[in-house]
Write a protein that holds these residues in place. Structure first.
Motif, short mmCIF file in Angstrom:
data_model
loop_
_atom_site.label_atom_id
_atom_site.label_comp_id
_atom_site.label_asym_id
_atom_site.label_seq_id
_atom_site.Cartn_x
_atom_site.Cartn_y
_atom_site.Cartn_z
N VAL A 1 -48.78 -91.75 36.24
CA VAL A 1 -47.37 -92.11 36.08
C VAL A 1 -47.14 -93.34 35.21
O VAL A 1 -46.30 -93.35 34.34
N GLN A 2 -47.89 -94.38 35.45
CA GLN A 2 -47.64 -95.64 34.74
C GLN A 2 -48.02 -95.50 33.26
O GLN A 2 -48.98 -94.84 32.93
N ALA B 1 -50.15 -108.56 31.70
CA ALA B 1 -49.36 -108.80 32.91
C ALA B 1 -50.19 -109.47 34.00
O ALA B 1 -50.09 -109.12 35.16
N GLY B 2 -51.03 -110.39 33.61
CA GLY B 2 -51.73 -111.19 34.61
C GLY B 2 -52.99 -110.58 35.17
O GLY B 2 -53.60 -111.16 36.05
N ARG B 3 -53.35 -109.39 34.70
CA ARG B 3 -54.63 -108.90 35.19
C ARG B 3 -55.37 -108.12 34.11
O ARG B 3 -54.81 -107.75 33.10
N VAL C 1 -40.19 -90.57 40.44
CA VAL C 1 -41.09 -91.01 41.52
C VAL C 1 -40.69 -92.42 41.97
O VAL C 1 -40.84 -93.40 41.24
N ASP D 1 -42.72 -95.83 41.71
CA ASP D 1 -42.93 -96.33 40.36
C ASP D 1 -41.65 -96.93 39.78
O ASP D 1 -41.70 -97.90 39.03
N ASP E 1 -41.46 -100.26 41.38
CA ASP E 1 -42.47 -101.15 40.81
C ASP E 1 -41.99 -101.72 39.48
O ASP E 1 -42.14 -102.91 39.21
N ASP F 1 -41.39 -105.65 38.78
CA ASP F 1 -42.11 -106.30 37.70
C ASP F 1 -41.16 -106.99 36.72
O ASP F 1 -41.40 -108.12 36.30
N ARG G 1 -41.82 -110.93 36.65
CA ARG G 1 -42.40 -111.50 35.43
C ARG G 1 -41.31 -111.97 34.48
O ARG G 1 -41.43 -113.01 33.85
N THR H 1 -46.68 -112.53 38.42
CA THR H 1 -47.22 -111.17 38.32
C THR H 1 -47.30 -110.55 39.72
O THR H 1 -48.36 -110.14 40.18
N CYS I 1 -48.99 -107.22 40.59
CA CYS I 1 -50.43 -107.13 40.87
C CYS I 1 -50.69 -106.91 42.36
O CYS I 1 -51.79 -106.51 42.74
N ARG J 1 -49.32 -104.86 44.36
CA ARG J 1 -48.89 -103.54 44.83
C ARG J 1 -49.99 -102.90 45.67
O ARG J 1 -49.70 -102.17 46.63
N HIS K 1 -52.76 -110.43 45.74
CA HIS K 1 -53.05 -110.89 44.38
C HIS K 1 -54.38 -111.60 44.36
O HIS K 1 -54.69 -112.39 45.24
#
Lengths: 487, 1143
Positions: free
Chosen positions: A175-176, A468-470, B337, B340, B343, B347, B351, B357, B360, B362, B366
């Motif tokens: 999905v992402q 994005a930080g990772r 969905v 998502d 999310d 985000d 951010r 962040t 991260c 999720r 972190h």
């Protein structure tokens, strides 16, 4: 006089002589930019610390880079049978289906649509090669190369829907928005021919489902995305955007560029910025690209013998173009079957598959022969597969009647790979007796990706990109390399 | 000892045989040094990694259900190293370093079903590879990281990390500058420079400063005239006035609005959607315009943020500020969905506004920042309790009101949507209620009902997986355990049929003894022991169906007596049962929300039906977004519920419930959950609270980044532990504090930055090379700002610049998105108004690093690839701008020399005079270049023809609206590569004929243009040769004389001849075909001949023999019309680095 380059400034001379080394220079020399942290090891070795900065150095993301270890494959040609080719009719024989024909299946799974009784394949399977791997008559010519292939019969995906499965297979996430496999490979390796796109996706007739998302660069630089080519065309300017000027001859452009570069050089002399050089350089590359791309896509330059080997039709042509491209250093070529999803065969498997496989069988076989003959198969990875497989049971229409087709099946399906580092004549994993579900060595799409990256010389856990930080990677937090299919 | 070694060897051997993952080093660990590895001090990364990857998942999945936090069979817990070491009734489970002595391995490997773990009724025994993994782990010391994440301690990070600390107090900088901000910047920047033995560079020259300021604030180049007069202006306040003027220009909002749209991952479309759904957003362009307006009106930044998160609760119900909420609602739709979509919102907020962040977290806490996964799901809870609404708002001043017809039609479409949707909601709920027994029974077979994202085609006869899952959630809440209606159900939920038969009576008794009341109806239904699970479902169902029947009777009775419909049942016991079926929290309740939010609650047919009507409404609104403006807002749901965390991000694996509240790292110790509705407004207020140190820092840093090319913090959307600290921490804090104290005034911030000496420095550094080399040695990356950074134009700035230098910029603002590079007529509007279709970003935009609208983009990539150069060299758009730029040259006179032409072109494009060398080179270029502007391969006759679409205006007898067909297939001119084309339809012209267009406004036309005065004779035959359809209409239309001839043909032919007609140069004769009444089989054959009878070479050098034009013979593809030398010079100047880069 016009063409004379201006003397470069002291500063740059200093940098070039190594007396002065700005970080930017250093990165430029390594051919990578500040954002490409996954490849930071090289930099760490040189004592340079890399901070979490984004790409800002005007670098060329396509320059050749070394992978983590010696690669077995240097390039990829991926036949993408969009729609979901039936494994039980091609590379995964299931005699049990005949036994149960007309009887209720002893097991079944939820898929997108309703299905009924086991549906025996209308095609005959035969053993091929020394390995004796069984392949159906649909791919009889391809099967002659079965001893070069590893047939992974235990693939599984996540859901029985095209869109998420295409994304999973192409980009590692259902999905992402994530970079595609080709973009990751290009990010890792660059490309060997700066005069051609490094990652090409060909599809005759238009886009597949999910369009350009299938070869997206995601958060990677845009230059790493696949270049789409509608291979039904023949004229070069229909194949590659902006490859020819409708308003200037090559001579005119050369004269323009000469003056442009002399203006740019004098502009450069008083400035501190390597991006200026990069852009000057890119115009020269573009000028050369116009010639080289034209040549690369022109299959008429092939011998009669080669043309006959591949056969006729758009698939023969695009497969042959793929060979010409990888021969010239293109890193990743994806060959789609056609616009939409031709392999989505909910009905009339027998006629539909015969037609579709008939279009592919000869070109695939020809490509494998051709690559082998040119000594390129050893380091060219050829991949065959779709986004999932199909149900061994027959699909039922809204009226509850069988449609002589199969529904989507993500629980178990087949992908095969050949060439570049693959141990030929191997079968990896198995589905159950009916071909519903991967039961032996179940292989996730992440495992497939990990293996592809491994063959290209990467530890898939270390090919990362900071966003994005990772640190992101193609296989997210998954993926196991299938060592048993590697030579 | 010998014996032990022997066993070790066997273990190692079998391991080699089975394991495939790790080959060399772990093997030697097992074989040679089992004892030593018991030392945990040296837990390496590899060991931790091995544990996390292989061992922890195994323990979690296969052991901890019975030996974990919830149950401790045999007093054993296997969820900590200590638990394993202490062990349970059978003694310690592991002996680190000695797998052969570890009880856990003995039990796992045991062949006796009675002894082996996990027991047979808990699934398959562990596989050989799993056992070996466990054995290897024990052998190598049973590493168990004390903290799963590699960060030391969240509370330490929270206390110490610079970004999470309160803003430092504001030091006063009196300074002589015009702005306290400038004084502060210069003091702090130059202090740091001198502390490193550096100094600042000189002020840039006026032309450079003008160009820099102009691009920074407007994204556009200045004109030569503006630059000249600025350079001549010696007033000390000239620069300050320039900055103020640019800040006041409308283009400012467009430039900074676009920066914000990158943050907001703006797109005009939803991304990939199923065929049933309209892909274009109704509201996106209105959000874009709101952003531009907000910058232009200098809306305080805190207000700007508040409105984008919660305008629904801050402004009137029809206020234009509602459009602000596009910030949350223009994200990708992820095929509906929910996790998502949530999310994406989390985000962009975290951010985009705070540099956190949070996304991260999720799947897990972190790894670096003090952001536990709970905080992620606290925000998830906020957004999950909001639903979308499409809200009309007042149109802008000056926009015409929609027509009455438009409003009536809108009303009709909305009404139909509403009514159909209500009917289907009711039908579906009723159908579900009737099958309550099945829904309850399904709770025992949840594996058959996939989670969201697994799209099945669902018939009306199917159970809806989403409703099954709603029941699951309903029955698994804490309240359900003690709920009078469902306590019995919950208590029985996991019993086998056999256990049910034996214990059901006792369970009810226990419930009552424990003080958990049982609803009387349920109690009586459960009087007899249950025979099976299905039996429970059936008895519950009977209770509910009885209540449903009496509720319906009550309703009918009321109706008969003409009484208002009842709202509840009188008996509270009955009413509580009715609530389960009809209440707003019932799993059967389908809320009155847009279809996008409730898709999963319908069968496939109903869903498609509702979407179809929704699309009718959407498309109608999209056709006139400005006259009937709508905002897609979020609004809080009436009954907010807290969310459960999804373990490892998996919605199927739910964990504890977390309250909706502000992230912990920005909260005090006594943090309280949000109280109002979803908590979205409270969240928004927390974000812009002066006590929140992040929001102001992040915004100031973004502004700084766009002025200097890089931020004080180099990762503008990540202020966490992994980000580099700011280059000037004190300055960042000062600017952030000042911003807040100054009422979040962004324009003041720009002004202060731009009036500083720091900003005005030259980018080339020092003229003296020793000083330059010294500075580069100390600070090669210019982090300390001893010079200005050079900047490169981004895609939009580049496109706008080309148009602007060509003198063609259309400065109109707002409205629907336009195609940026269409075939045919190109829009000359600024690129911010270009269509951003996230599914089809033109490859030229991707190649130029356009912000990917699927993701929040804090800073664009900046790459250099040859495809960019190919675009600049070869794309018709650039060629057309080059032509237009050259056309700006003044008309040549007797005095005009090549030198003056060159100088003028330099002024137009570079706003300066050429140097002597440049001038000489350019003159030489002009003189040596080819003068032939036309492809000699093309015949002169071909040039007379053009191919397009137009409309026949029968009233005036003219053809109007000629637009060239943009695409040539090799044999035909048409709308695009696909035929029919999505815009121009079937319209087509070939050498011999063609096809009429899809409507009368797109008639196919073959146009001949006269180049001299002449009298011509036309001869032709038009043919329509099919019997289907209703035929075509043919016209010959002269621009001077109107319609000369017309005919209607159906499966017939007609001679179309004109004996003699006079034409003047530039006159056109059109051969037009449109359809007769309907679009059906409207292909035709028609290929005229034109014969000149008295060609007069009126100043033309052409061969006078050219007097016959044969449409079929002359038919060609695109003519290669080359750029003239001056146009070529204009093009190369447009491509120069001097245009592309800003000093």
């Amino acid at each position: 006089m016009i063409h004379q380059q201006q003397p470069l400034p002291n500063l740059k001379t200093l940098c070039d002589s190594g007396q002065l080394l700005s970080r930017r220079d250093l990165l430029g020399r390594c051919g990578i930019g500040l954002g490409m942290l996954g490849l930071a090891d090289v930099l760490h070795d040189s004592g340079e610390l890399v901070s979490a900065a984004s790409i800002d150095s005007g670098f060329d993301p396509l320059l050749v880079r070394a992978p983590h270890f010696a690669p077995k494959a240097k390039r990829v040609i991926h036949f993408f049978l969009n729609g979901g080719p039936s494994h039980v009719d091609t590379f995964d024989p299931k005699p049990m289906l005949t036994q149960y024909a007309g009887k209720p299946a002893p097991l079944s799974f939820t898929t997108e649509r309703k299905t009924g009784e086991p549906f025996p394949s209308p095609f005959t399977f035969r053993k091929y090669g020394e390995s004796g791997i069984e392949v159906s008559d649909l791919f009889a010519r391809t099967a002659a190369h079965v001893d070069r292939m590893a047939v992974i019969r235990s693939m599984y995906a996540q859901v029985p829907n095209h869109e998420p499965s295409l994304m999973l297979m192409n980009c590692g996430d259902s999905v992402q928005p994530r970079p595609s496999v080709g973009s990751w490979v290009l990010y890792g390796l660059g490309t060997e021919n700066q005069n051609l796109p490094g990652f090409v996706a060909m599809c005759p007739g238009g886009y597949p489902i999910k369009d350009t998302e299938n070869w997206q660069a995601g958060f990677l630089p845009g230059a790493l995305q696949g270049t789409f080519i509608d291979s039904q065309h023949t004229a070069i300017d229909r194949l590659i955007e902006n490859i020819r000027s409708p308003h200037a001859t090559s001579d005119m452009q050369r004269r323009q560029l000469d003056l442009l570069q002399s203006l740019n050089a004098s502009h450069r002399s008083a400035r501190i910025d390597n991006r200026l050089d990069a852009r000057i350089h890119s115009f020269e590359m573009a000028f050369r690209m116009q010639m080289e791309a034209t040549e690369a896509f022109d299959v008429s330059r092939e011998t009669k013998q080669t043309l006959e080997l591949y056969g006729s039709g758009v698939h023969a042509k695009q497969t042959l173009i793929a060979r010409r491209l990888v021969e010239r250093g293109v890193r990743y070529v994806q060959l789609w079957h056609g616009a939409g999803q031709p392999w989505d065969n909910h009905e009339q498997i027998e006629t539909n598959l015969k037609k579709l496989a008939g279009e592919l069988d000869q070109p695939i076989a020809a490509l494998l022969s051709d690559l082998a003959q040119r000594g390129m198969l050893d380091d060219t990875l050829v991949i065959w597969g779709g986004e999932f497989g199909r149900t061994p049971t027959v699909e039922l229409g809204g009226d509850g009647k069988a449609k002589a087709g199969r529904d989507h099946n993500h629980y178990g399906f087949t992908v095969w790979m050949a060439g570049g580092g693959i141990r030929g004549g191997t079968i990896h994993g198995a589905t159950d007796d009916f071909g519903f579900k991967a039961v032996e060595n179940p292989t996730s799409v992440h495992d497939l990706h990990a293996t592809i990256l491994h063959l290209m010389g990467f530890n898939h856990e270390r090919l990362t990109y900071r966003y994005a930080g990772r640190d992101f990677r193609l296989t997210d937090v998954h993926g196991r390399v299938m060592h048993d299919i590697i030579a | 000892m010998l014996r032990k070694k022997n066993i070790c060897w066997i273990v190692a051997t079998s391991w080699i045989a089975t394991a495939t993952l790790w080959l060399s080093s772990p093997c030697s660990v097992i074989a040679t040094q089992p004892e030593k590895t018991a030392d945990r001090a040296a837990d390496s990364f590899e060991q931790i990694d091995f544990f996390e990857k292989h061992v922890r998942p195994l323990l979690v999945n296969r052991c901890q259900k019975c030996h974990g936090p919830e149950k401790q069979w045999a007093t054993l817990r296997l969820d900590s190293r200590e638990g394993l070491l202490v062990g349970g009734e059978s003694g310690p489970s592991i002996v680190p370093g000695r797998p052969e002595e570890s009880e856990i391995l003995r039990r796992i490997r045991h062949s006796d079903d009675e002894i082996r773990m996990p027991p047979p009724d808990h699934g398959e025994p562990l596989g050989a590879d799993q056992i070996e993994l466990l054995s290897h782990w024990i052998a190598s010391g049973a590493t168990w990281p004390t903290n799963a994440a590699p960060v030391v301690d969240h509370s330490v990070a929270q206390r110490n990390h610079w970004a999470f600390q309160p803003l430092k107090g504001v030091r006063e900088f009196p300074g002589e500058g015009t702005s306290p901000i400038s004084s502060a910047i210069d003091t702090m920047v130059f202090e740091r420079l001198s502390s490193r033995s550096l100094e600042g560079s000189n002020r840039a020259d006026n032309r450079t400063l003008f160009r820099r300021a102009s691009y920074d604030l407007t994204g556009l180049p200045p004109t030569a005239g503006e630059v000249d007069s600025f350079c001549r202006d010696e007033s000390p306040v000239a620069y300050e006035q320039l900055v103020d003027r640019l800040l006041a220009s409308k283009a400012y909002g467009e430039q900074w609005g676009r920066h914000w749209l990158d943050v907001a991952r703006y797109s005009d479309t939803k991304g990939y959607v199923y065929g049933r759904e309209e892909k274009t957003f109704v509201h996106a362009s209105l959000y874009r315009d709101w952003v531009i307006d907000s910058f232009n009106s200098n809306m305080p930044f805190d207000r700007f943020v508040l409105l984008q998160l919660a305008a629904d609760q801050l402004v009137e119900a029809n206020a234009p500020d509602l459009a602000a909420m596009g910030f949350l609602t223009t994200g990708r739709r992820f095929l509906g969905v929910t996790p998502d979509i949530m999310d994406d919102r989390i985000d962009v907020v975290a951010r985009g506004l705070m540099g956190l962040t949070i996304a991260c977290a999720r799947c897990h806490d972190h790894k670096y920042d003090p952001i536990p996964t709970d905080d992620y799901y606290s925000l998830y809870g906020v957004f999950r309790n909001c639903t979308e609404r499409l809200m009309p708002f007042e149109r802008r001043a000056g926009i015409a009101a929609p027509t009455a017809e438009f409003l009536t039609e809108l009303d009709n479409r909305q009404k139909l949507l509403r009514e159909t949707s209500n009917v289907l909601r009711k039908e579906t709920s009723d159908r579900n209620r009737a099958r309550i027994a099945d829904y309850l029974d399904a709770q025992r077979h949840l594996e058959k009902y996939p989670e969201l994202g697994f799209d099945q085609i669902l018939a009306k006869t199917d159970l809806l997986p989403a409703v099954v899952r709603l029941w699951q959630a309903y029955l698994s809440t804490d309240q359900a355990r003690t709920d009078p209606i469902f306590s019995v159900w919950v208590s029985m939920a996991e019993l086998s049929d056999e256990e049910l038969r034996q214990t059901s009576g006792r369970v009810i008794q226990q419930l009552q003894e424990r003080g958990t009341p049982v609803h009387p109806q349920i109690l009586s239904a459960c009087a007899e022991p249950f025979s099976s699970a299905r039996d429970i479902a059936d008895r519950y169902a009977k209770v509910f169906l009885d209540i449903d029947a009496s509720w319906k009777t009550v309703g009918l009775d009321a109706e008969k007596q003409n009484l208002p419909a009842p709202l509840s049942l009188a008996d509270p016991d009955h009413e509580s049962l009715r609530q389960v079926l009809y209440g707003p929290r019932s799993p059967f309740f389908i809320p009155d929300e847009p279809i996008a939010n409730i898709e999963s609650l319908f069968d496939s047919d109903s869903l498609t039906a509702i979407w179809k009507l929704q699309n009718e409404v959407d498309r109608w609104l999209i056709s006139q977004p400005e006259s009937a403006p709508h905002a897609l807002i979020l609004t809080d749901r009436p009954y907010p519920v807290d969310s459960q965390i999804f373990r490892r991000g998996n919605p199927a694996n739910k964990g504890r419930v977390v309250p909706r509240q502000f992230p912990g790292l920005l909260s005090s110790a006594n943090r309280l959950p949000f109280e109002n509705g979803s908590g979205r407004l409270e969240l928004a207020r927390g974000i812009v609270s002066p006590d929140n140190p992040l929001t102001a820092r992040v915004w100031v840093n973004r502004v700084w980044m766009h002025h200097f090319g890089r931020g004080l913090v180099e990762t503008p959307s990540d202020f966490g532990l992994r980000a580099d600290p700011p280059s000037h921490p004190e300055l960042l804090d000062w600017l952030a504090s000042h911003l807040i104290a100054d009422g979040w005034n962004t324009k003041n911030l720009h002004r202060g930055i731009m009036l500083s000496k720091t900003y005005q420095q030259a980018s080339g550094g020092f003229v003296e090379s020793d000083r330059l080399v010294a500075a580069i040695n100390i600070d090669p990356n210019n982090r300390l700002l001893w010079r200005m950074n050079t900047r490169r134009l981004n895609f939009e700035q580049y496109r706008d610049t080309l148009i602007s230098l060509a003198g063609q910029l259309d400065t109109s603002m707002g409205g629907r998105a336009v195609e940026m590079f269409p075939l045919g007529v190109t829009s000359m509007r600024r690129s911010i108004y270009g269509m951003v279709d996230r599914q089809f970003i033109p490859s030229v935009m991707r190649m130029f690093d356009f912000a990917n609208p699927d993701l929040h983009i804090p800073k664009r990539s900046e790459t250099t690839v040859p495809q960019q150069a190919l675009f600049s060299l070869n794309h018709p758009f650039v060629a057309a701008r080059s032509r237009a730029a050259a056309a700006r040259l003044s008309a040549p006179t007797a005095e005009t020399s090549s030198g003056t032409r060159v100088a003028e072109l330099f002024k137009i494009i570079l706003q300066r005079d050429p140097t002597a060398l440049e001038s000489t080179s350019a003159i030489a270029f002009l003189l040596s270049s080819e003068t032939s502007a036309i492809d000699l391969k093309a015949s002169a006759q071909s040039l007379a023809w053009s191919y397009g679409t137009c409309e026949v205006d029968e009233a005036s007898g003219k053809s109007k609206g000629f637009v060239p067909l943009p695409y040539h297939t090799g044999t035909a001119w048409q709308g695009g590569g696909q035929w029919p084309d999505s815009v121009l339809g079937w319209a087509q012209i070939t050498a011999t004929g063609g096809h009429a267009g899809n409507d009368l406004a797109h008639a196919a036309v073959r146009r001949w243009t006269a180049y001299t005065r002449d009298t011509v004779k036309l001869s032709s035959e038009a043919i329509h040769d099919v019997d289907q359809g209703d035929g075509i209409r043919c016209f010959i239309i002269s621009s001077r004389h109107g319609i000369l001839k017309s005919a209607t043909l159906k499966n017939s032919k007609q001679l179309m001849e004109i004996d003699s007609i006079v034409v003047e140069p530039g006159d056109t004769i059109d051969f037009v075909v449109d359809y007769n009444a309907n679009l059906n089989n409207d292909q035709f054959l028609w290929s005229p001949l034109i014969k000149g009878t008295q060609a007069i070479a009126a100043g033309s050098s052409r061969d006078s023999a050219v007097d016959l034009w044969n449409a079929q013979v002359d038919f060609t593809g695109p003519l290669h019309i080359y750029l003239s030398p001056e146009e070529q010079l204009a093009q190369l100047l447009l491509l120069s680095n001097e245009v592309m880069f800003i000093d």
